[in-house]
Design an enzyme around this catalytic site. Structure first.
Site, short mmCIF file in Angstrom:
data_model
loop_
_atom_site.label_atom_id
_atom_site.label_comp_id
_atom_site.label_asym_id
_atom_site.label_seq_id
_atom_site.Cartn_x
_atom_site.Cartn_y
_atom_site.Cartn_z
N GLY A 1 -7.64 2.63 -0.87
CA GLY A 1 -6.84 3.07 -2.00
C GLY A 1 -5.54 3.69 -1.53
N SER A 2 -5.01 4.60 -2.31
CA SER A 2 -3.71 5.20 -2.01
C SER A 2 -3.83 6.26 -0.92
CB SER A 2 -3.13 5.84 -3.27
OG SER A 2 -3.85 7.02 -3.61
N LYS B 1 -2.42 9.14 -1.01
CA LYS B 1 -2.59 10.45 -1.64
C LYS B 1 -4.07 10.77 -1.83
CE LYS B 1 -1.53 13.06 -5.87
NZ LYS B 1 -0.87 13.01 -7.20
N GLY C 1 -6.50 9.15 -0.34
CA GLY C 1 -7.10 9.06 0.98
C GLY C 1 -7.03 10.37 1.75
N GLU D 1 -8.63 2.81 4.48
CA GLU D 1 -7.69 1.69 4.41
C GLU D 1 -6.74 2.01 3.26
OE1 GLU D 1 -7.51 -0.63 6.56
OE2 GLU D 1 -9.40 -0.34 7.63
N CYS E 1 -1.55 -3.96 -0.61
CA CYS E 1 -1.15 -2.94 0.37
C CYS E 1 -0.34 -3.53 1.51
CB CYS E 1 -2.39 -2.22 0.90
SG CYS E 1 -3.62 -3.30 1.66
#
Length: 485
Positions: A231-232, A234, A236, A253, A287
């Site tokens: 995910g993002s 932020k 993460g 990731e 991504c």
């Protein structure tokens, strides 16, 4: 009952059941706003039930002969092949993915399942020498136990399977939480495939919920030994912080701001094709997408004209239409954020060679250039169909610009001299980079992951062993040790 209604349930300990939360997650088609399903959220108590079920089931599964374990994945692969049309339609409806994107996701999903079949047999022990006479050092590679998996909305079926399948193949149990925008493709559908493939109850559990309901229960729970999050950056960062405080192994990731670099000796037409795909595949919600396209100033004019001309040919519209290249963004918040970002960047001095407008969640492509050096858009991830064309003078400047971002996930270099490209690629601070190709690639046995804010750890191939197994040293003293007292 529709495909989505049938799967709009929690899957805990081998049972399909509604959540007990006080509100529902509504699953919408992002193109036309049609309600696909509603799912009553799982509570923290149900997260606990899922983890406890996984814990109970895992021991026997770890003791199961790996040749027997891998039969489950062979059957799962056949199920996906048999239901490919149905799954394709689900991806188009729930994600707004085009036919091209759905085919790309399913192809990779099948490849990763084939690798899971192999990885079941991959763990190997070692016998190491000892300086102590008569001692034998055995190093065993064992399942880590229970793994929590949190998957994103952009490639939910693939990216759930990518962690779930190897974790299970290596003898672990899993609790999966899909993104709330893709609860079926990222969660229930995965559970259904494995249930039909004969995976024993309790080994895979799916909880459809939200942090507003469960807080950090999925991360703080004492049962899971590892958390795999995609995910993002932020979110993460928060996942990493909580996992560290609870002594859990974490695989992250995260996002990217990849650069596709076009050198002065590149095949311009080919570089244009690679750049357009790398930026606009799945509406730029990838991504690894080429956020920034860096072009040597000597070929900038030719490249830019051809790039803009090709982007103008991309069809924006209904993802169910096989001729559509660009479908909707996942929701209105994402669409608003992307259009606002373009407006702000142009307002700050950038030139819009194409200025895409929004129609609901459909956002037409934008191409921006002449960006001010301090433009925030240069260093951040853009999860939408917006390309930035940035000229450079010489390789050193290209490397400086490419590295001027907190991210380091993917990238590409286009050149007529392969070894020149490799030399430059080594200087770019990124986990993956491709010579004379696009930036969007994933392969089952190649280490996948990023540097800097793009993640921690690697997935795929042997990296799955590091992610989802642990090493245990058992020594055997065949003689008699001498003790000092």
């Amino acid at each position: 009952m529709s495909f989505f209604d049938e799967l709009a349930l929690q899957y805990i300990d081998g049972e399909w059941r509604p959540g007990s939360g006080s509100w529902d997650i509504i699953d919408f088609n992002p193109f036309d706003g049609e309600k696909l399903a509603s799912v009553t959220v799982a509570t923290a108590a149900e997260v606990d039930q899922a983890y406890r079920a996984a814990e109970r089931a895992q021991g026997a599964w770890a003791e199961t002969n790996p040749y027997a374990r891998r039969l489950v994945f062979e059957r799962a692969l056949r199920i996906i092949e048999d239901r490919e049309q149905e799954i394709t339609e689900a991806i188009i409806a729930e994600l707004g993915g085009t036919h091209l994107k759905a085919g790309f996701e399913l192809h990779l999903a099948k490849e990763f399942l084939r690798e899971a079949i192999q990885i079941a047999l991959r763990p190997e022990g070692r016998i190491l020498p000892s300086p102590v006479d008569g001692k034998e050092n055995r190093v065993y590679r064992l399942p880590i136990g229970v793994v929590g998996v949190i998957s994103p909305f952009n490639f939910p079926f693939l990216l759930s399977l990518k962690s779930v399948a190897p974790a299970l193949a290596l003898g672990n149990a899993v609790v999966l939480k899909p993104h709330q925008n893709t609860p079926i493709c990222g969660g229930s559908l995965v559970a259904k495939v494995f249930e039909d493939a004969g995976l024993p109850a309790g080994l895979l559990n799916v909880v459809i919920t939200d942090i507003a309901e469960i807080g950090d229960a999925l991360l703080e729970h004492p049962v899971p030994k590892a958390i795999s999050f995609t995910g993002s950056d932020k979110v993460g960062r928060h996942v990493a912080t909580v996992c560290a405080a609870n002594f859990k192994h974490v695989i992250l990731e995260l996002g990217g701001n990849s650069a596709l670099i076009v050198l002065d000796d590149a095949d311009i037409d080919y570089a244009v094709d690679a750049a357009v795909f790398s930026r606009y595949v799945h509406q730029g919600q990838v991504c690894m997408a080429a956020n920034r396209i860096l072009v040597d100033r000597s070929v900038e004019k030719e490249f830019t004209e051809k790039f803009v001309a090709k982007v103008k040919t991309l069809k924006v519209g209904d993802p169910a239409d096989p001729s559509t290249h660009i479908g909707p963004l996942i929701n209105s918040s994402q669409a608003d954020a992307v259009t606002s970002l373009v407006e702000q960047t142009v307002g700050a001095g950038a030139t819009a060679l194409l200025h895409g407008t929004a129609d609901g969640n459909l956002v037409a492509p934008s191409v921006l250039t002449d960006l001010p050096d301090d433009s925030p858009v240069l260093t951040q991830e853009i999860f939408g169909p917006v390309a930035l064309i940035i000229p450079f003078d010489g390789e050193d400047e290209a490397v400086r610009i490419a590295n001027d971002t907190p991210y380091g996930l993917s990238g590409a270099v286009h050149t007529g001299d392969i070894e020149r490209g490799v030399r430059l690629a080594k200087r770019v601070d990124t986990g993956m980079i491709h010579i004379n190709d696009g930036t969007v690639h994933d392969e089952p046995i190649v280490p996948f992951g990023g540097e800097k804010h793009s993640g921690v750890g690697r997935l795929n191939g042997d990296s799955m062993l590091d992610a989802f197994t642990t090493q245990k040293w058992i020594s055997v003293q065949h003689g008699r040790s001498q003790f000092p007292f």
